[in-house]
Write a protein that holds these residues in place. Structure first.
Motif, short mmCIF file in Angstrom:
data_model
loop_
_atom_site.label_atom_id
_atom_site.label_comp_id
_atom_site.label_asym_id
_atom_site.label_seq_id
_atom_site.Cartn_x
_atom_site.Cartn_y
_atom_site.Cartn_z
N GLU A 18 0.83 -1.20 0.00
CA GLU A 18 0.00 0.00 0.00
C GLU A 18 0.87 1.25 0.00
OE1 GLU A 18 -2.58 -0.36 3.32
OE2 GLU A 18 -3.90 -1.84 2.36
N ARG A 19 1.96 1.23 0.76
CA ARG A 19 2.86 2.39 0.78
C ARG A 19 3.51 2.59 -0.60
NH1 ARG A 19 4.15 0.04 5.72
NH2 ARG A 19 6.12 -0.80 4.92
N GLY B 142 0.98 3.96 -3.02
CA GLY B 142 0.71 5.36 -2.66
C GLY B 142 1.82 6.28 -3.11
N ASP C 42 1.44 9.28 -5.85
CA ASP C 42 1.77 10.67 -5.49
C ASP C 42 2.84 11.24 -6.42
OD1 ASP C 42 -0.04 10.62 -3.43
OD2 ASP C 42 1.43 10.13 -1.88
#
Length: 408
Positions: free
Chosen positions: A14-15, A18, A22
């Motif tokens: 998930e990181r 993300g 971004d």
């Protein structure tokens, strides 16, 4: 976490996704591919390739870019990348020197963008889940950036494209669409010289709206007529009018712009994806084929309406009821009027024979099956495609009640 794997747990994944999202937001298109390769390296991936479908739907061609592995184009048929693309599912290939080569379809919804390929030392279930999510994000990023760059268009071209074909490819919706109750797929030939053929569709609530058009003439004149026909069709569709009124909108637009001596043949359809009920207006087009259990069971004949542009006629709407699993194949006259050896036209009988022959083989899904049919027909024609030759297929898979579980 699987033994021997890097930290590719759900939290780490998930990181990673993300961070990728971004960073990509403000990057110019040429830096997207290097960013993807860089982030894949964080999970131990190497030799990252992004493969895009070429316009002829024959090859998957590598997208050039820093940090990407740019190899040779891979054929749709008989390659791991091709299998991943056509089946919309991941393919894993053990490498002789160690590691696993992963091929993952780039899916934005159901629109198939291409394939991402990468090599990992080991692959576990956590890796597979993360890579599926990564591939979906990459597909979304490519489509978003594609709106304001020519980089991806140029990568997909394998020969020069005519101006008329440029217009038509810019007009088309995605070549495939999949929902629980229905699927569609389309192919245009010759990919780099198509002029007057086009198709369009939209799924609004429970109604799938579809149109296949064939503008008279060649080159830019045909492309201009097809563009106006599709534009009028979309306008009518978006003001929620009936099938007969859609025909009237298109008819008025063509006759006013081009005069009485120009016309566009068309098939206009509504399919209620909950019930399988279908409405059809055939405006001077060859009749669609109804395919059931892989075999043509009938031509969907209807009282022929005048082609679009001749002006004023009230169209005749024919109703049909599809059974679960039925497919409807629409085609333009370039398919059946191509001259084969001896000078005779290819004809509807040969088309039906090819459809039935393909239906005897296991289905690989509507996209793969339509592509195989297109290439089979081209081979049967001796490789000749002197006029636009379009195939458009819809498959009704069953009513909404059969698929409510996907929303639970």
């Amino acid at each position: 976490m699987d033994e021997g794997s890097m930290d590719r747990s759900e939290g780490f994944g998930e990181r990673l996704l993300g961070v990728l999202l971004d960073r990509a937001r403000l990057l110019p298109p040429q830096l997207i591919a290097p960013l993807i390769a860089e982030e894949v390296a964080r999970i131990g991936g190497r030799d990252v390739s992004i493969l895009l479908q070429d316009y002829a739907q024959e090859m998957l061609v590598p997208l050039p870019g820093r940090k990407l592995h740019v190899g040779q184009p891979e054929p749709m048929a008989d390659s791991p990348a091709g299998r991943a693309f056509l089946r919309a599912d991941a393919v894993e290939v053990r490498q002789p020197g160690g590691g696993v080569r992963m091929y993952l379809p780039l899916l934005d919804g159901s629109d198939q963008v291409g394939v991402i390929a990468l090599t990992l030392d080991t692959v576990g279930d956590d890796d597979r889940l993360l890579l599926r999510r990564l591939a979906s994000l990459v597909a979304d990023m490519l489509l978003t950036k594609n709106a304001y760059t020519d980089q991806f268009f140029l990568a997909r071209r394998r020969e020069p494209m005519s101006v008329s074909a440029e217009i038509q490819w810019g007009l088309l919706p995605p070549l495939t669409m999949t929902a629980p109750q229905v699927q569609v797929a389309g192919i245009l030939e010759p990919a780099y010289r198509v002029a007057g053929d086009s198709f369009d569709y939209a799924l609004n609530d429970n109604i799938l709206h579809m149109a296949v058009v064939d503008a008279m003439g060649h080159d830019l004149d045909a492309a201009a007529m097809a563009t106006i026909a599709i534009g009028a069709y979309r306008h009518a569709r978006r003001v929620f009018v009936s099938l007969a009124e859609k025909y009237a909108y298109m008819d008025q637009a063509i006759s006013r712009q081009f005069g009485a001596e120009h016309f566009v043949t068309a098939q206009l359809m509504h399919v209620n994806i909950a019930t399988g009920e279908m409405e059809l207006v055939n405006a001077g087009h060859p009749p669609p084929l109804l395919i059931r259990d892989g075999q043509v069971v009938q031509q969907l004949e209807s009282a022929t309406t005048l082609p679009v542009g001749f002006g004023g006629e009230v169209p005749r709407v024919r109703e049909h009821t599809l059974q679960q699993g039925d497919r409807v194949l629409c085609y333009t006259d370039g398919i059946i009027e191509e001259r084969v050896d001896g000078g005779e036209p290819f004809g509807e009988e040969r088309l039906i024979r090819c459809v039935n022959q393909l239906g005897q083989e296991p289905s690989e899904g509507i996209r793969a099956d339509l592509r195989r049919l297109s290439h089979m027909l081209k081979k049967e024609r001796g490789g000749r495609t002197s006029d636009d030759a379009t195939l458009f297929m819809v498959e009704w898979r069953g009513g909404a009640a059969d698929h409510l579980a996907v929303l639970d």
